[in-house]
Design an enzyme around this catalytic site. Structure first.
Site, PDB file in Angstrom:
ATOM      1  N   ARG A   1       0.872  -0.944  -0.075  1.00  8.59           N
ATOM      2  CA  ARG A   1       0.024  -0.248   0.216  1.00  8.59           C
ATOM      3  C   ARG A   1       1.018   1.289   0.130  1.00  8.59           C
ATOM      4  O   ARG A   1       2.084   1.019   0.126  1.00  8.59           O
ATOM      5  CB  ARG A   1      -0.847  -0.013   0.996  1.00  8.59           C
ATOM      6  CG  ARG A   1      -0.712  -0.495   2.620  1.00  8.59           C
ATOM      7  CD  ARG A   1       0.505   0.236   3.272  1.00  8.59           C
ATOM      8  NE  ARG A   1       0.269   1.312   3.387  1.00  8.59           N
ATOM      9  CZ  ARG A   1       1.123   2.362   3.469  1.00  8.59           C
ATOM     10  NH1 ARG A   1       2.246   2.130   3.560  1.00  8.59           N
ATOM     11  NH2 ARG A   1       0.934   3.711   3.661  1.00  8.59           N
TER      12      ARG A   1
ATOM     13  N   ASP B   1      -1.781  11.068  -2.318  1.00 11.72           N
ATOM     14  CA  ASP B   1      -2.244   9.848  -3.305  1.00 11.72           C
ATOM     15  C   ASP B   1      -2.729  10.383  -4.578  1.00 11.72           C
ATOM     16  O   ASP B   1      -2.396   9.714  -5.597  1.00 11.72           O
ATOM     17  CB  ASP B   1      -3.396   9.115  -2.524  1.00 11.72           C
ATOM     18  CG  ASP B   1      -2.887   8.233  -1.576  1.00 11.72           C
ATOM     19  OD1 ASP B   1      -2.870   8.780  -0.327  1.00 11.72           O
ATOM     20  OD2 ASP B   1      -2.546   7.039  -1.678  1.00 11.72           O
TER      21      ASP B   1
ATOM     22  N   LYS C   1      -4.401   9.995   3.000  1.00  9.94           N
ATOM     23  CA  LYS C   1      -5.138   9.108   4.154  1.00  9.94           C
ATOM     24  C   LYS C   1      -6.092   9.999   4.835  1.00  9.94           C
ATOM     25  O   LYS C   1      -5.779  11.183   5.337  1.00  9.94           O
ATOM     26  CB  LYS C   1      -4.055   8.654   4.840  1.00  9.94           C
ATOM     27  CG  LYS C   1      -4.408   7.540   6.142  1.00  9.94           C
ATOM     28  CD  LYS C   1      -5.507   6.530   5.398  1.00  9.94           C
ATOM     29  CE  LYS C   1      -5.026   5.582   4.590  1.00  9.94           C
ATOM     30  NZ  LYS C   1      -6.146   4.954   3.722  1.00  9.94           N
TER      31      LYS C   1
HETATM   32  O1  MRU Z   1      -4.338   3.234   2.173  1.00 11.75           O
HETATM   33  P1  MRU Z   1      -3.001   3.385   2.229  1.00 11.75           P
HETATM   34  O2  MRU Z   1      -2.048   2.828   2.985  1.00 11.75           O
HETATM   35  O3  MRU Z   1      -2.441   2.951   0.740  1.00 11.75           O
HETATM   36  O4  MRU Z   1      -2.752   4.930   1.892  1.00 11.75           O
HETATM   37  C1  MRU Z   1      -1.390   5.587   1.972  1.00 11.75           C
HETATM   38  C2  MRU Z   1      -1.420   7.259   2.300  1.00 11.75           C
HETATM   39  O5  MRU Z   1      -2.347   7.759   2.275  1.00 11.75           O
HETATM   40  C3  MRU Z   1       0.010   7.780   1.882  1.00 11.75           C
HETATM   41  O6  MRU Z   1       0.067   8.773   2.733  1.00 11.75           O
HETATM   42  C4  MRU Z   1       0.219   7.993   0.489  1.00 11.75           C
HETATM   43  O7  MRU Z   1      -0.100   6.952  -0.410  1.00 11.75           O
HETATM   44  C5  MRU Z   1       1.519   8.504   0.302  1.00 11.75           C
HETATM   45  S1  MRU Z   1       2.551   7.302   0.299  1.00 11.75           S
HETATM   46  C6  MRU Z   1       4.194   7.649  -0.072  1.00 11.75           C
END
Ligand code: MRU
Length: 346
Positions: A46, A237, A248
């Site tokens: 993830r 993201d 997140k």
């Molecule tokens: O649901 P996830 O764990 O994939 O979410 C991850 C995040 O929101 C991170 O902060 C984002 O992907 C940046 S990772 C360098």
């Protein structure tokens, strides 16, 4: 770093299983693209950049198993592989960026024999991983100086080595400041419901002896008000053309609290996380995940059976709360739309 997030090894994809951390450091091996797709959906891997690397490696695995006589037949089946991988998680744009990059490589080499195309796709997936590590180091080089000596830095979720090919974006900035000899301290939000902060950020920072203090999400505002936080650095993201940033769930609250308390709030992300086709963050698709992530913690029920639940996995922080976006090409501030477009030459 003492762990490997994702790697192409002996024509298989090996990933650290992030659903098992921190209790167990287990590595899973995937031999076909459906396994990789399930690993992305199930959060074995993830974090936006790591999802991009996994998607590319999944496409390479899929390409290897396609039986075809002509490029057209091969490409049609490759598109099916891409569709399956593309349906796993909707918010992180790196997934779609990586898939498009893989499709382009196939198209650009359509005159070659199919085995050579399969080899080109494998090489491309491996270079997406190698490049990501270098990009994170550059993000660190640009962002590290923003953290002052003795700085107390709040981060949310995990934007670290585990969320990338290694080093991290937000944690890359933190690592760079730490490596430059500054005595910094990290405050990690636990990040309910999936607990990326408690399970992953705390784990990887402790492993590398970077001072970290874990707090539950609802403590961040109070620590800011008491003057115990100097700046916030988070990952992303998807970043829209005007700088609005999906990250997140809970990131938006941190950003609003930071502004209220006059604390700089930085987003660290590679250029592959920009989605300049979207004018604002309003049209960023937000993943809704299963209710059990909210009603349970690590499989143990914490809410009455049958309670109604919402579980948006991401939120969008409006650009006006963001002090700067730290990329591998430099830090963008002010007129995000103009600066982001200039960064990618648009
Ligand atoms: O649901 P996830 O764990 O994939 O979410 C991850 C995040 O929101 C991170 O902060 C984002 O992907 C940046 S990772 C360098």
């Amino acid at each position: 770093m003492s762990f490997r997030t994702i790697e192409w090894r002996d024509n298989k994809v090996v990933m650290i299983d992030q659903t098992k951390l921190p209790a167990e450091e287990r590595y899973n091996t995937y031999t076909d693209y459906t396994g990789v797709a399930e690993a992305i959906r199930g959060m074995v891997v993830r974090g936006a950049p790591a999802i991009g690397v996994a998607a590319a490696m999944g496409v390479a695995l899929g390409a290897r198993d396609i039986i075809a006589d002509t490029f057209d037949s091969f490409y049609r089946q490759l598109e099916n592989v891409c569709d399956v991988i593309g349906r796993t998680r909707p918010t992180a744009v790196n997934l779609f960026w990586a898939i498009e990059r893989m499709k382009r490589v196939a198209q650009q080499h359509k005159a070659l024999d199919l085995n050579s195309i399969r080899e080109m796709l494998k090489a491309e997936a491996i270079s997406i991983e190698t490049e990501d590590l270098a990009i994170c180091k550059e993000i660190g080089r640009h962002g590290g100086p923003l953290i002052k000596e003795g700085g107390r830095v709040l981060t949310h979720c995990n934007a670290g080595g585990l969320a990338t090919a290694g080093y991290g974006t937000a944690l890359g900035v933190i690592r760079a400041a730490h490596e430059s000899g500054k005595k910094i301290q990290v405050f990690a939000d636990e990040t309910r419901p999936w607990l990326q902060g408690a399970r992953l950020t705390a784990w990887e920072l402790m492993k590398d002896s970077i001072p970290v203090t874990l707090i539950s999400d609802n403590m961040a505002g109070w620590l800011m008000r008491r003057g115990e936080i100097d700046c916030c650095v988070v990952g992303a993201d998807r970043i829209a053309a005007n700088g609005d940033t999906a990250n997140k769930i809970g990131t938006y609250s941190v950003a609003v609290l930071a502004k209220e308390n006059k604390i700089p709030f930085y987003v660290a992300a590679p250029i592959s996380t920009l989605d300049l086709t979207l004018p604002t963050g309003d049209s960023i698709p937000i993943e809704e995940r299963t209710s059990s992530e909210v009603t349970q913690i690590q499989g143990v029920g914490i809410a009455p059976e049958g309670v109604k639940v919402r579980n948006p996995a991401f939120d969008v922080t409006p650009a006006r709360y963001i002090s700067g976006i730290i990329t591998e090409k430099g830090v963008v501030r002010g007129d995000f739309e103009r600066e982001l477009r200039a960064l990618v030459g648009q």
